[in-house]
Design a protein around this motif. Sequence first.
Motif, mmCIF file in Angstrom:
data_model
loop_
_atom_site.group_PDB
_atom_site.id
_atom_site.type_symbol
_atom_site.label_atom_id
_atom_site.label_comp_id
_atom_site.label_asym_id
_atom_site.label_seq_id
_atom_site.Cartn_x
_atom_site.Cartn_y
_atom_site.Cartn_z
ATOM 1 N N TRP A 1 0.836 -1.203 0.000
ATOM 2 C CA TRP A 1 0.000 0.000 0.000
ATOM 3 C C TRP A 1 0.865 1.245 0.000
ATOM 4 O O TRP A 1 0.608 2.193 -0.734
ATOM 5 N N LYS A 2 1.899 1.253 0.829
ATOM 6 C CA LYS A 2 2.786 2.406 0.937
ATOM 7 C C LYS A 2 3.435 2.731 -0.403
ATOM 8 O O LYS A 2 3.461 3.865 -0.848
ATOM 9 N N THR B 1 0.812 3.801 -3.248
ATOM 10 C CA THR B 1 0.261 5.143 -3.127
ATOM 11 C C THR B 1 1.332 6.227 -3.103
ATOM 12 O O THR B 1 1.044 7.388 -3.369
ATOM 13 N N ALA C 1 2.720 7.196 -0.421
ATOM 14 C CA ALA C 1 2.538 7.894 0.850
ATOM 15 C C ALA C 1 3.731 7.639 1.773
ATOM 16 O O ALA C 1 4.452 6.652 1.612
ATOM 17 N N PRO C 2 3.942 8.510 2.742
ATOM 18 C CA PRO C 2 4.986 8.243 3.733
ATOM 19 C C PRO C 2 4.593 7.073 4.640
ATOM 20 O O PRO C 2 3.414 6.718 4.744
ATOM 21 N N TRP C 3 5.585 6.487 5.283
ATOM 22 C CA TRP C 3 5.336 5.342 6.159
ATOM 23 C C TRP C 3 4.314 5.675 7.234
ATOM 24 O O TRP C 3 3.481 4.839 7.587
ATOM 25 N N ARG C 4 4.353 6.885 7.769
ATOM 26 C CA ARG C 4 3.441 7.263 8.857
ATOM 27 C C ARG C 4 1.973 7.251 8.424
ATOM 28 O O ARG C 4 1.085 7.207 9.266
ATOM 29 N N ASP C 5 1.718 7.280 7.130
ATOM 30 C CA ASP C 5 0.341 7.307 6.641
ATOM 31 C C ASP C 5 -0.215 5.934 6.294
ATOM 32 O O ASP C 5 -1.324 5.829 5.782
ATOM 33 N N VAL C 6 0.554 4.872 6.550
ATOM 34 C CA VAL C 6 0.037 3.524 6.295
ATOM 35 C C VAL C 6 -1.161 3.299 7.215
ATOM 36 O O VAL C 6 -1.076 3.540 8.419
ATOM 37 N N PRO C 7 -2.306 2.881 6.661
ATOM 38 C CA PRO C 7 -3.512 2.717 7.485
ATOM 39 C C PRO C 7 -3.304 1.725 8.633
ATOM 40 O O PRO C 7 -2.589 0.734 8.505
ATOM 41 N N GLU C 8 -3.942 1.990 9.732
ATOM 42 C CA GLU C 8 -3.824 1.179 10.947
ATOM 43 C C GLU C 8 -4.302 -0.256 10.727
ATOM 44 O O GLU C 8 -3.893 -1.161 11.442
ATOM 45 N N TRP D 1 2.500 1.441 11.740
ATOM 46 C CA TRP D 1 3.364 1.811 10.620
ATOM 47 C C TRP D 1 4.825 1.578 10.959
ATOM 48 O O TRP D 1 5.608 1.145 10.101
#
Length: 116
Positions: free
Chosen positions: A27-28, A31, A33-40, A45
């Motif tokens: 997913w990371k 998309t 996206a930064p690692w911190r934004d990986v969905p819970e 993350w």
Amino acid sequence: LEPLMPVPVGRSRPWTDHRLAVEGMAWKYRTGAPWRDVPERFGKWNSIYKRFARWAEDGTWEKLLAEVQKQSDAAGKLDWVVSIDSTIARVHQHGATLSRDTGGCVESQESAGRAA
């Protein structure tokens, strides 16, 4: 691929499901996206990032890729044709301010001087 996945050694905390962690990694990168934004829903993350980095360092990703390639090749589904396009090659930042003298004019001036 499960037999190729690392197992926790020693008295460490049990890992979350490998499938969820790999899905979080995918997913990371899918998309951007930064690692911190990986969905819970994929797990924490930081745990996913640490597992990704650990697997990159210990060669797990290389083993997984080799196995997938071996299985795909055996099934006749692997195409080894690769096309590389290098039409966009940026110059190094220090080379961007150099003069554009390519030497072409110097050669033609020298040959013109010899002819005279």
